[in-house]
Scaffold this motif. Structure first.
Motif: not given
Length: 279
Positions: A20-35, A44-51
């Motif tokens: 399990l990985a947690v990624v913040t700022g994950a909706s776009t950009g570097i965060g999405f690509c990290l996910a 598996d991934v917990v994806m967090a973002a403010d949108e």
């Protein structure tokens, strides 16, 4: 099967072979690509973002075969950091890796051009929430004797950043914090890696209202967020201390910057970040 690195992470593997990985700022950009990197390497991934878009982004990551937990939170608020961690704990799974990546910026003369409320939010997100999440993750990982922490700093954190004074200072904090935390945890089975990208083709400059700057209009073209994320993920899994990402010019700038006077670096940064300098 999950990727297993050099610091004996095999005890983290779940019964289905996924971690399990947690990624913040994950909706776009570097965060999405990290996910994406985590998902394609057995996490598996917990994806967090403010949108709200984080839910659509999560569906894209799910198509790679990962179980994804999207969480919409504004991490500039302390209560929202705690909300994210409750969602993480609700999975009933240990955090094997966390990419603390969410960040914002702004540009302009500090004394009379930038907005104080915006700058305080930069500190809240880039600094305070990084410390808060790292505290929660490091405690769990250290108690378990294994884990990986990736903190997205910036090449901006290695130099004076006139026109982006608060942002640059926040990234300098992230970098030194990552280095210090790494040393504290060096014998615990937990690694800490600092990701130091240069200007990257993401929505950062649009959100920071920097599209009329040289760096916002042209400089970002040199870095691909997918390649930045790939290099960051590889460094994380290898247990490296830090990585300049992505292009050769960024790596060279990072190396040469150690020998360049701060006054020169400050002048160069101002020319790139001043409003009205777009090409």
């Amino acid at each position: 099967m999950a990727v297993v690195g050099s610091n004996n992470q095999s005890n983290l593997t779940q019964s289905d072979g996924r971690q399990l990985a947690v990624v913040t700022g994950a909706s776009t950009g570097i965060g999405f690509c990290l996910a994406q990197e985590f998902a394609t390497h057995g996490f598996d991934v917990v994806m967090a973002a403010d949108e709200e878009r984080v839910r659509e982004s999560a569906r894209d990551i799910e198509s790679l075969g990962a179980k994804v937990y999207p969480v919409q939170v504004d991490l500039s608020q302390e209560a929202e950091v705690e909300k994210l961690w409750r969602e993480v704990e609700a999975t009933g799974r240990p955090v094997d890796a966390i990419a603390i990546n969410a960040g914002i910026g702004t540009a302009g003369e500090f004394a009379d051009e930038t907005d104080l409320r915006r700058e305080l939010k930069i500190i809240d997100l880039n600094v305070r929430s990084t410390v808060h999440l790292a505290k929660l993750a490091a405690r769990q990982m250290k108690a378990r004797g294994a884990g990986r922490i990736l903190i997205t700093a910036s090449i901006a954190g290695t130099m004076p950043t006139p026109q982006m004074a608060v942002y640059g200072a926040s990234k300098a904090f992230d970098l030194e914090f990552a280095q210090s935390l790494r040393y504290e945890l060096k014998d615990s089975g937990v690694t800490v890696t600092a990701l130091k990208p240069g200007a990257t083709d993401t929505e950062f400059f649009k959100r920071a209202e920097m599209e009329d700057t040289k760096v916002g209009s042209k400089g970002k073209e040199s870095n691909d967020p997918a390649e930045v994320a790939k290099q960051g993920f590889e460094a994380l899994m290898a247990g490296e201390q830090e990585v300049f990402a992505e292009s050769a010019s960024i790596k060279l700038t990072g190396v040469l910057g150690r020998f360049m006077p701060d006054s020169v670096k400050a002048s160069q940064h101002q020319k790139m970040s001043k409003h009205g300098t777009s090409e």
